[in-house]
Scaffold this motif. Structure first.
Motif, PDB file in Angstrom:
ATOM      1  N   UNK A  64      19.044  17.986 -41.410  1.00  0.00           N
ATOM      2  CA  UNK A  64      18.330  16.800 -41.908  1.00  0.00           C
ATOM      3  C   UNK A  64      19.040  15.512 -41.473  1.00  0.00           C
ATOM      4  N   UNK A  65      20.360  15.554 -41.481  1.00  0.00           N
ATOM      5  CA  UNK A  65      21.104  14.366 -41.062  1.00  0.00           C
ATOM      6  C   UNK A  65      21.031  14.131 -39.562  1.00  0.00           C
ATOM      7  N   UNK A  66      20.790  15.213 -38.817  1.00  0.00           N
ATOM      8  CA  UNK A  66      20.770  15.093 -37.354  1.00  0.00           C
ATOM      9  C   UNK A  66      19.426  14.584 -36.839  1.00  0.00           C
ATOM     10  N   UNK A  67      18.356  14.780 -37.620  1.00  0.00           N
ATOM     11  CA  UNK A  67      17.020  14.378 -37.181  1.00  0.00           C
ATOM     12  C   UNK A  67      16.953  12.914 -36.747  1.00  0.00           C
ATOM     13  N   UNK A  68      17.377  11.942 -37.596  1.00  0.00           N
ATOM     14  CA  UNK A  68      17.268  10.537 -37.160  1.00  0.00           C
ATOM     15  C   UNK A  68      18.146  10.233 -35.952  1.00  0.00           C
ATOM     16  N   UNK A  69      19.281  10.892 -35.855  1.00  0.00           N
ATOM     17  CA  UNK A  69      20.168  10.646 -34.711  1.00  0.00           C
ATOM     18  C   UNK A  69      19.525  11.150 -33.419  1.00  0.00           C
ATOM     19  N   UNK A  70      18.940  12.345 -33.476  1.00  0.00           N
ATOM     20  CA  UNK A  70      18.271  12.888 -32.298  1.00  0.00           C
ATOM     21  C   UNK A  70      17.096  12.004 -31.886  1.00  0.00           C
ATOM     22  N   UNK A  71      16.352  11.524 -32.895  1.00  0.00           N
ATOM     23  CA  UNK A  71      15.205  10.667 -32.606  1.00  0.00           C
ATOM     24  C   UNK A  71      15.652   9.351 -31.969  1.00  0.00           C
ATOM     25  N   UNK A  72      16.780   8.798 -32.450  1.00  0.00           N
ATOM     26  CA  UNK A  72      17.299   7.556 -31.874  1.00  0.00           C
ATOM     27  C   UNK A  72      17.705   7.745 -30.415  1.00  0.00           C
ATOM     28  N   UNK A  73      18.329   8.895 -30.128  1.00  0.00           N
ATOM     29  CA  UNK A  73      18.744   9.172 -28.750  1.00  0.00           C
ATOM     30  C   UNK A  73      17.531   9.183 -27.822  1.00  0.00           C
ATOM     31  N   UNK A  74      16.471   9.898 -28.213  1.00  0.00           N
ATOM     32  CA  UNK A  74      15.273   9.972 -27.390  1.00  0.00           C
ATOM     33  C   UNK A  74      14.582   8.624 -27.264  1.00  0.00           C
TER      34      UNK A  74
END
Length: 297
Positions: A64-74
């Motif tokens: 859950x914590x990684x979702x926004x980070x992954x989305x920001x990278x993309x």
């Protein structure tokens, strides 16, 4: 850390849709391929992102914590790519390159195609002339740079070598010499020989090589340009010596290239431009693409 952007997209699809099946349909991947992508991402990160059961898929706390980070990278990557595309579409201008005809087919088509796809508003002009005229066009500023084999020793011209090219014997496939793997200069004396004319750059290189040894065949016909010599050979009028790049590929129906020995003759193909004039940014884009393309051949 080894994972691909598609791994991030796969993870986000599963997180958003809550289903491997729905994510595989959205991404047009098989469920097994999608599962391998998730496994690869988790292995690269060293954490578990998803909890899988027979009935559902849930995000772990770390997931859950990684979702926004992954989305920001993309999102950052997509914004960067859009920015680059906008810049390339706004660039305009003209690139003029002077090139010896025998090197056009080998070097330029792929580079021109790629360059036009990247920078559609930049026009390209190719001056296909003899080596002396290529040098003159660059020296006078009529061309931004040149692709040739003359000008290495000119104090006002910078030369960047790209390829060392041998001269070969051009013959028809039905010619007696076509059965040989190599041909000596002495062998050519027994056949009708077509020569490049005095004053051409390629003839100068051949004469230099034969001045130090080798039998000079007597020609019955002279032509000014290499493509004309190749056409005469293809018509069955005789044999000739030309740069390898001037010859068609091994699959050609009627022509074949034979290795030439005793002596071997080579020429160094490269890019020339005036030392005192820097290439403008638009021209430099084409110049650098041509260099990188030549280095990967």
């Amino acid at each position: 850390m080894k994972f691909d952007l598609i791994d991030l997209r796969t993870f986000l699809a599963v997180a958003d849709l809550g289903s491997f099946r729905a994510a595989s349909e959205a991404l047009h991947l098989s469920q097994s391929a999608l599962s391998r992508r998730i496994d690869k991402l988790e292995a690269a990160l060293g954490v578990q992102l998803l909890l899988r059961t027979t009935r559902k898929v849930e995000l772990t706390t770390i997931g859950r914590g990684f979702v926004p980070r992954a989305r920001n990278v993309l999102n950052e990557l997509e914004n960067a790519l859009v920015g680059i595309q906008e810049v390339s579409e706004r660039l305009s201008g003209l690139v003029t390159i002077a090139c010896v005809p025998s090197a056009v087919a080998y070097f330029l088509p792929g580079v021109v195609r790629t360059f036009h796809e990247r920078y559609p508003r930049i026009s390209i002009r190719i001056i296909d002339e003899s080596s002396s005229q290529v040098l003159t066009a660059v020296a006078r500023g009529e061309a931004d740079f040149g692709l040739t084999y003359i000008g290495v020793n000119d104090a006002d011209i910078d030369f960047t070598p790209l390829l060392e090219e041998p001269f070969v014997v051009a013959v028809r496939r039905d010619h007696p010499l076509a059965q040989q793997k190599t041909v000596d200069w002495a062998d050519l004396s027994a056949y009708e020989y077509i020569s490049l004319a005095q004053g051409s750059g390629n003839r100068f290189l051949i004469d230099q090589a034969l001045a130090h040894g080798g039998v000079r065949p007597r020609h019955f016909c002279e032509v000014q340009h290499v493509p004309a010599l190749v056409s005469m050979v293809e018509a069955g009028l005789g044999v000739g010596v030309v740069p390898r790049l001037a010859m068609p590929g091994a699959e050609h129906a009627s022509l074949v290239s034979l290795r030439l020995c005793n002596p071997q003759v080579t020429r160094s193909i490269g890019l020339i431009h005036r030392r005192t004039k820097a290439l403008n940014p638009v021209v430099k884009l084409f110049y650098d693409l041509l260099v990188s393309s030549a280095n990967t051949r």
